[in-house]
Design a protein around this motif. Structure first.
Motif, short mmCIF file in Angstrom:
data_model
loop_
_atom_site.label_atom_id
_atom_site.label_comp_id
_atom_site.label_asym_id
_atom_site.label_seq_id
_atom_site.Cartn_x
_atom_site.Cartn_y
_atom_site.Cartn_z
N SER A 1 27.98 43.48 34.49
CA SER A 1 27.65 44.45 33.44
C SER A 1 28.28 45.81 33.76
O SER A 1 28.05 46.78 33.04
CB SER A 1 26.13 44.59 33.30
N LEU A 2 29.07 45.86 34.81
CA LEU A 2 29.73 47.11 35.22
C LEU A 2 30.58 47.72 34.11
O LEU A 2 30.48 48.93 33.87
CB LEU A 2 30.57 46.88 36.47
N PRO A 3 31.39 46.95 33.38
CA PRO A 3 32.21 47.57 32.33
C PRO A 3 31.36 48.26 31.25
O PRO A 3 31.69 49.34 30.79
CB PRO A 3 32.99 46.42 31.72
N TYR A 4 30.24 47.64 30.88
CA TYR A 4 29.37 48.24 29.87
C TYR A 4 28.75 49.53 30.39
O TYR A 4 28.63 50.51 29.66
CB TYR A 4 28.27 47.25 29.46
N GLY A 5 28.35 49.53 31.63
CA GLY A 5 27.75 50.73 32.22
C GLY A 5 28.74 51.88 32.32
O GLY A 5 28.41 53.02 31.97
N GLU B 1 40.29 49.78 34.43
CA GLU B 1 41.51 49.11 34.90
C GLU B 1 41.66 49.20 36.41
O GLU B 1 42.29 48.34 37.02
CB GLU B 1 42.75 49.74 34.23
N PHE B 2 41.07 50.23 37.02
CA PHE B 2 41.27 50.45 38.45
C PHE B 2 40.08 50.03 39.30
O PHE B 2 40.15 50.09 40.53
CB PHE B 2 41.59 51.93 38.71
N ILE B 3 38.98 49.62 38.70
CA ILE B 3 37.81 49.19 39.45
C ILE B 3 37.72 47.67 39.40
O ILE B 3 37.64 47.09 38.32
CB ILE B 3 36.52 49.82 38.86
N PRO B 4 37.70 47.03 40.57
CA PRO B 4 37.60 45.57 40.57
C PRO B 4 36.16 45.13 40.25
O PRO B 4 35.20 45.69 40.75
CB PRO B 4 37.99 45.18 42.00
N TYR B 5 36.04 44.12 39.38
CA TYR B 5 34.73 43.58 39.05
C TYR B 5 34.92 42.14 38.59
O TYR B 5 36.00 41.74 38.17
CB TYR B 5 34.02 44.41 37.98
#
Length: 106
Positions: free
Chosen positions: A83-87, A73-77
Protein backbone atom coordinates in the motif's frame (compact mmCIF):
# COMPACT_ATOMS: atom_id res chain seq x y z
CA UNK A 1 -1.46 2.38 -17.46
CA UNK A 2 -1.76 1.95 -21.18
CA UNK A 3 -2.86 4.28 -23.94
CA UNK A 4 -6.55 3.28 -24.06
CA UNK A 5 -6.89 3.92 -20.33
CA UNK A 6 -5.47 7.42 -20.64
CA UNK A 7 -7.84 8.22 -23.49
CA UNK A 8 -10.77 6.99 -21.37
CA UNK A 9 -9.75 9.13 -18.41
CA UNK A 10 -9.27 12.23 -20.57
CA UNK A 11 -12.60 11.65 -22.30
CA UNK A 12 -14.33 11.27 -18.92
CA UNK A 13 -12.77 14.52 -17.64
CA UNK A 14 -13.70 16.46 -20.78
CA UNK A 15 -17.31 15.24 -20.63
CA UNK A 16 -17.46 16.14 -16.92
CA UNK A 17 -16.11 19.63 -17.63
CA UNK A 18 -18.65 20.20 -20.40
CA UNK A 19 -21.56 19.03 -18.23
CA UNK A 20 -20.37 21.19 -15.32
CA UNK A 21 -20.07 24.25 -17.55
CA UNK A 22 -23.49 23.65 -19.09
CA UNK A 23 -25.27 23.32 -15.76
CA UNK A 24 -23.46 26.36 -14.37
CA UNK A 25 -24.57 28.38 -17.40
CA UNK A 26 -28.17 27.19 -17.10
CA UNK A 27 -28.26 28.04 -13.37
CA UNK A 28 -26.87 31.52 -13.95
CA UNK A 29 -29.31 32.11 -16.80
CA UNK A 30 -32.28 31.01 -14.70
CA UNK A 31 -31.24 33.31 -11.83
CA UNK A 32 -30.77 36.30 -14.15
CA UNK A 33 -34.03 35.62 -16.00
CA UNK A 34 -35.96 35.56 -12.73
CA UNK A 35 -35.28 39.30 -12.40
CA UNK A 36 -35.20 39.19 -8.61
CA UNK A 37 -31.56 40.20 -8.14
CA UNK A 38 -29.91 43.52 -7.43
CA UNK A 39 -27.02 45.18 -9.26
CA UNK A 40 -24.23 43.70 -7.09
CA UNK A 41 -25.57 40.17 -7.43
CA UNK A 42 -25.80 40.61 -11.18
CA UNK A 43 -22.13 41.67 -11.32
CA UNK A 44 -21.14 38.55 -9.36
CA UNK A 45 -23.15 36.32 -11.68
CA UNK A 46 -21.63 37.86 -14.79
CA UNK A 47 -18.04 37.28 -13.62
CA UNK A 48 -16.13 34.48 -15.34
CA UNK A 49 -16.62 31.12 -13.63
CA UNK A 50 -12.97 30.17 -13.11
CA UNK A 51 -10.83 32.22 -10.78
CA UNK A 52 -7.07 32.52 -10.45
CA UNK A 53 -7.09 30.89 -7.01
CA UNK A 54 -8.88 27.87 -8.45
CA UNK A 55 -6.17 27.54 -11.11
CA UNK A 56 -3.51 27.82 -8.40
CA UNK A 57 -5.16 25.05 -6.39
CA UNK A 58 -5.33 22.63 -9.32
CA UNK A 59 -1.82 23.54 -10.42
CA UNK A 60 -0.43 22.77 -6.97
CA UNK A 61 -2.36 19.51 -6.76
CA UNK A 62 -1.09 18.38 -10.14
CA UNK A 63 2.46 19.42 -9.23
CA UNK A 64 2.48 17.53 -5.94
CA UNK A 65 0.62 14.54 -7.43
CA UNK A 66 3.22 14.33 -10.18
CA UNK A 67 5.98 14.67 -7.60
CA UNK A 68 4.48 11.70 -5.76
CA UNK A 69 4.54 9.63 -8.93
CA UNK A 70 8.18 10.58 -9.57
CA UNK A 71 9.09 9.59 -5.99
CA UNK A 72 7.44 6.21 -6.54
CA UNK A 73 9.77 5.55 -9.47
CA UNK A 74 12.78 5.69 -7.14
CA UNK A 75 11.42 3.79 -4.12
CA UNK A 76 11.50 0.00 -4.34
CA UNK A 77 8.29 -1.74 -3.26
CA UNK A 78 6.46 -4.98 -3.93
CA UNK A 79 3.96 -4.24 -6.68
CA UNK A 80 1.13 -6.60 -5.75
CA UNK A 81 0.94 -6.50 -1.95
CA UNK A 82 2.05 -3.00 -1.04
CA UNK A 83 0.00 0.00 0.00
CA UNK A 84 3.11 2.20 -0.12
CA UNK A 85 2.24 3.82 -3.49
CA UNK A 86 -1.18 4.87 -2.20
CA UNK A 87 0.30 6.31 0.97
CA UNK A 88 3.01 8.29 -0.84
CA UNK A 89 0.53 9.67 -3.37
CA UNK A 90 -1.94 10.60 -0.61
CA UNK A 91 0.80 12.38 1.36
CA UNK A 92 1.95 14.32 -1.71
CA UNK A 93 -1.60 15.40 -2.57
CA UNK A 94 -2.17 16.42 1.07
CA UNK A 95 1.01 18.49 0.89
CA UNK A 96 -0.39 20.14 -2.24
CA UNK A 97 -3.63 21.05 -0.43
CA UNK A 98 -1.68 22.26 2.61
CA UNK A 99 0.54 24.43 0.41
CA UNK A 100 -2.56 25.93 -1.23
CA UNK A 101 -4.14 26.59 2.19
CA UNK A 102 -1.03 28.29 3.54
CA UNK A 103 -0.67 30.33 0.34
CA UNK A 104 -4.27 31.55 0.56
CA UNK A 105 -3.95 32.46 4.27
CA UNK A 106 -1.33 35.10 3.46
Amino acid sequence: MGGPHIVGVILFLVIGFIINSLFSYLLRKRIIDSGQIDKEALEVLLKPIGSTTESLKWGLLLLFGGLGLVILEFIPYEVHNSSLPYGIEAICLALGFLTYYLWMRK
